[in-house]
Design an enzyme around this catalytic site. Structure first.
Site, PDB file in Angstrom:
ATOM      1  N   SER A 101       0.855  -1.193   0.000  1.00  0.00           N
ATOM      2  CA  SER A 101       0.000   0.000   0.000  1.00  0.00           C
ATOM      3  C   SER A 101       0.891   1.242   0.000  1.00  0.00           C
ATOM      4  CB  SER A 101      -0.861   0.004   1.261  1.00  0.00           C
ATOM      5  OG  SER A 101      -0.012   0.143   2.394  1.00  0.00           O
TER       6      SER A 101
ATOM      7  N   SER B  40     -10.384 -10.634   4.270  1.00  0.00           N
ATOM      8  CA  SER B  40      -9.902 -11.383   5.432  1.00  0.00           C
ATOM      9  C   SER B  40     -11.060 -12.098   6.116  1.00  0.00           C
ATOM     10  CB  SER B  40      -9.210 -10.440   6.429  1.00  0.00           C
ATOM     11  OG  SER B  40      -7.891 -10.176   5.985  1.00  0.00           O
TER      12      SER B  40
ATOM     13  N   ASN C  79      -7.922  -9.996  -1.927  1.00  0.00           N
ATOM     14  CA  ASN C  79      -7.023  -9.152  -1.133  1.00  0.00           C
ATOM     15  C   ASN C  79      -7.112  -9.461   0.359  1.00  0.00           C
ATOM     16  OD1 ASN C  79      -6.606  -7.845  -3.564  1.00  0.00           O
ATOM     17  ND2 ASN C  79      -6.649  -5.808  -2.639  1.00  0.00           N
TER      18      ASN C  79
ATOM     19  N   ASP D 139      -1.100  -1.505  -4.040  1.00  0.00           N
ATOM     20  CA  ASP D 139      -2.468  -1.610  -3.538  1.00  0.00           C
ATOM     21  C   ASP D 139      -3.031  -0.190  -3.315  1.00  0.00           C
ATOM     22  OD1 ASP D 139      -4.708  -2.937  -2.480  1.00  0.00           O
ATOM     23  OD2 ASP D 139      -3.918  -2.886  -0.430  1.00  0.00           O
TER      24      ASP D 139
HETATM   25  P1  13P Z   1      -8.675  -6.938   4.654  1.00  0.00           P
HETATM   26  O1  13P Z   1      -8.658  -5.766   5.570  1.00  0.00           O
HETATM   27  O2  13P Z   1      -9.975  -7.675   4.725  1.00  0.00           O
HETATM   28  O3  13P Z   1      -7.529  -7.856   4.857  1.00  0.00           O
HETATM   29  O4  13P Z   1      -8.584  -6.383   3.151  1.00  0.00           O
HETATM   30  C1  13P Z   1      -7.349  -5.976   2.614  1.00  0.00           C
HETATM   31  C2  13P Z   1      -7.491  -5.283   1.308  1.00  0.00           C
HETATM   32  O5  13P Z   1      -8.532  -5.253   0.671  1.00  0.00           O
HETATM   33  C3  13P Z   1      -6.275  -4.611   0.795  1.00  0.00           C
HETATM   34  O6  13P Z   1      -6.509  -3.913  -0.390  1.00  0.00           O
HETATM   35  O1  G3H Z   2      -6.584  -1.734   1.767  1.00  0.00           O
HETATM   36  C1  G3H Z   2      -5.789  -1.373   2.623  1.00  0.00           C
HETATM   37  C2  G3H Z   2      -4.764  -2.287   3.140  1.00  0.00           C
HETATM   38  O2  G3H Z   2      -5.257  -3.038   4.204  1.00  0.00           O
HETATM   39  C3  G3H Z   2      -3.503  -1.536   3.474  1.00  0.00           C
HETATM   40  O3  G3H Z   2      -3.553  -0.899   4.691  1.00  0.00           O
HETATM   41  O4  G3H Z   2      -2.812   1.463   4.251  1.00  0.00           O
HETATM   42  O5  G3H Z   2      -2.637   0.454   6.550  1.00  0.00           O
HETATM   43  O6  G3H Z   2      -1.102  -0.283   4.735  1.00  0.00           O
HETATM   44  P1  G3H Z   2      -2.462   0.255   5.073  1.00  0.00           P
HETATM   45 ZN    ZN Z   3      -8.387  -2.927  -0.515  1.00  0.00          ZN
END
Ligand code: 13P
Ligand code: G3H
Ligand code: ZN
Length: 330
Positions: free
Chosen positions: A50, A220, A260, A83
């Protein structure tokens, strides 16, 4: 083999009717845990960073950790994916670092908070596709905004994907993969009870535009056991539910190809570190508790590679390079 493009990995998943997990990474232990799972199950894998991960790793570290994963796992197709990119500039940055795939999340403005309209989303996504495809890099777009549905009732923040708009969006932008909003949300607190996802949206989009891999964010499962370990060893997480594996498997049958996952890895690591430190009060070698965290990531990801049907598919195809993809896009 070098890092492979997302498009090839997802096109192959369509042929084999399986899903490929996209696992968020921020450090060496996560990458090692995921790669051990991929290597043992012979699975292609998407590791994704990310914007937060780019910042946390100061960019160079994520680049070279991914290079280490490639060197250490020559037989595993690995995609390095951005991401939730928020602008062309962020996507350019990732591509310069060597990412073989980027997501432009044009469902939100550059602030990653304010929803855009359809035209704004098409405009920024097309801009990224034009830039990335010239370099052979794959692009994921998103239409609709994530949120939760409980017992079939949507929360205020949800904008589920409209299948007609999705078909138009794919045609207008030329994205390689599209993330749909079907009732999931990011983070640990998704649902209070077993959720009903809007899985029919997947069928409708596939009917209109077959052959475009679809993506499910917020996937998740938030296993009860992981929450229990965290709370047993001093954590304070509330009761919650994630996306049941049966729902993900049903989504895969209908056309979801990229799944994801970030939160489950976070929960697994946190539980392992809490447990290890609580049970070994004399420990001060970080390798002991980070090693336990790495083992926990390996365990959870290995289970997903089996459950998503990814296992056994690493050797199915000859990996393409970004040079091959440049030609293919032309
Ligand atoms: P979760 O928070 O369900 O693991 O989703 C992660 C996600 O979509 C990252 O882009
Ligand atoms: O979709 C988001 C992901 O879970 C990434 O999270 O921005 O805290 O790294 P983050
Ligand atoms: Zn996402």
């Amino acid at each position: 083999m070098p890092l492979v493009p997302l498009k090839q990995v997802l096109d192959e998943a369509i042929k084999g009717n399986y899903g490929v997990g996209a696992y968020n990474v921020n450090n060496m232990e996560q990458i090692q845990g995921i790669m051990r799972a991929a290597s043992e199950t012979k699975s292609p894998v998407i590791i994704q960073a990310s914007r937060g991960a780019l910042k946390y790793t100061n960019m160079a570290y994520i680049k070279y950790l991914a290079a280490a994963a490639v060197e250490d796992n020559p037989d595993i197709p690995i995609v390095l994916h951005l991401d939730h990119g928020n602008s062309l500039e962020t996507c350019k940055l990732a591509i310069e670092l060597g990412f073989t795939s980027v997501m432009i999340d044009g469902s939100l403005k550059e602030d990653s908070k304010t929803p855009t309209n359809f035209e704004e989303n098409v405009a920024v996504t097309t801009e990224v596709v034009n830039y990335a495809h010239k370099l052979g890099v794959s692009v994921e777009g998103e239409l609709g905004t994530l949120g939760g549905i409980e017992d079939g009732v949507g929360s205020g923040a949800v904008k589920l994907t409209d299948p007609d708009e999705a078909a138009r969006f794919i045609k207008l932008t030329g994205v390689d993969a599209l993330a749909l909003a079907i009732g999931t949300s990011h983070g640990a607190y998704k649902f209070k009870a077993k959720p009903t996802l809007a899985l029919d949206i997947i069928n409708k989009v596939v009917e209109k535009i077959p052959g475009v891999p679809l993506v499910m964010h917020g996937s998740s499962s938030v296993p009860k056991e992981l929450i229990e370990v965290i709370n047993k060893y001093g954590g304070k997480l509330e009761k919650t539910m994630g996306v049941p594996i049966e729902s993900i498997q049903e989504a895969i049958k209908r056309g979801i190809r990229k799944i994801n996952v970030d939160t489950d890895g976070r929960l697994a690591m946190t539980g392992a570190v809490r447990k290890h430190l609580s049970e070994h009060l004399d420990v001060f070698d970080p390798r002991a508790y980070f090693g336990a965290a790495r083992e926990a990531v390996y365990q959870i990801v290995k289970g997903k590679m089996i459950d998503f049907g990814t296992s056994g598919h690493a050797g199915d195809y000859k990996p393409m390079t970004l040079e091959d993809m440049k030609t293919a896009y032309q």
